[in-house]
Scaffold this active site. Sequence first.
Site, PDB file in Angstrom:
ATOM      1  N   HIS A  12      -9.530  -4.603  -9.570  1.00 18.44           N
ATOM      2  CA  HIS A  12     -10.386  -5.057  -8.474  1.00 18.44           C
ATOM      3  C   HIS A  12     -11.407  -3.992  -8.079  1.00 18.44           C
ATOM      4  CE1 HIS A  12      -8.376  -2.425  -5.587  1.00 18.44           C
ATOM      5  NE2 HIS A  12      -7.239  -2.772  -6.179  1.00 18.44           N
ATOM      6  N   GLU A  90      -0.186  -5.450  -6.963  1.00 14.41           N
ATOM      7  CA  GLU A  90      -0.087  -3.999  -7.043  1.00 14.41           C
ATOM      8  C   GLU A  90       1.363  -3.567  -6.857  1.00 14.41           C
ATOM      9  OE1 GLU A  90      -0.573  -1.193  -8.083  1.00 14.41           O
ATOM     10  OE2 GLU A  90      -2.410  -0.485  -7.114  1.00 14.41           O
TER      11      GLU A  90
END
Length: 251
Positions: A12, A90
């Site tokens: 990202h 994550e």
Amino acid sequence: MGDTGTLVLLRHGESDWNARNLFTGWVDVGLTEKGRAEAVRSGELLAEQDLLPDVLYTSLLRRAITTAHLALDSADRLWIPVRRSWRLNERHYGALQGLDKAETKARYGEEQFMAWRRSYDTPPPLIEKGSEFSQDADPRYANIDGGPLTECLADVVARFLPYFTDVIVGDLRAGKTVLIVAHGNSLRALVKHLDQMSDEDIVGLNIPTGIPLRYDLDERLQPVVPGGTYLDPEAAAAGAAAVASQGAAKA
């Protein structure tokens, strides 16, 4: 390479907490303006190099979802199928979530800081359920009892690789170009598997924000070029160096 598809990995764009040098983990923060620009540019790179994805996989966190949307819009591929899973999230940073990296390093020392941040099998302390940055009440994770309370990279490998093997590999075997928009550590987990990196070598791998990483795979799903190929190598090198320096005190 046969009929095996192409895999594109994208971390990202810069998040609000990347910019503030905070441990983020499963905390759902957005992108900075720089991060949004990185996402748009990543889509432009895909289009410029005729690397147009057929299917998208992403996590349940907005920084990855927003990056994916901006990249696909930029590449004129908003219409492709999208599949989301918490398994691409994550790494959960436990009680470190929300803490400043430089302050954490100063408090606990370089060795402990690096063990928590980069070692393969040392998780941070557990986050307390119900605390400010825990996810136990988040409806996204109701079916997994609120998710983990901490993770090391080995835990991310354990949750992500079965999904990759059981779900994503099917699209690759079908000859599709697969885009995975995820996070620094979930992508490190996958790269460790693809490149057969040792537990020691993975410590030094840093993945920059917002730059597509291409993997051409052979019929055994092994990389034709070990380590893959960044679509903007110069920017990737600078970005990886910036990730490596996180934890340094601000001037």
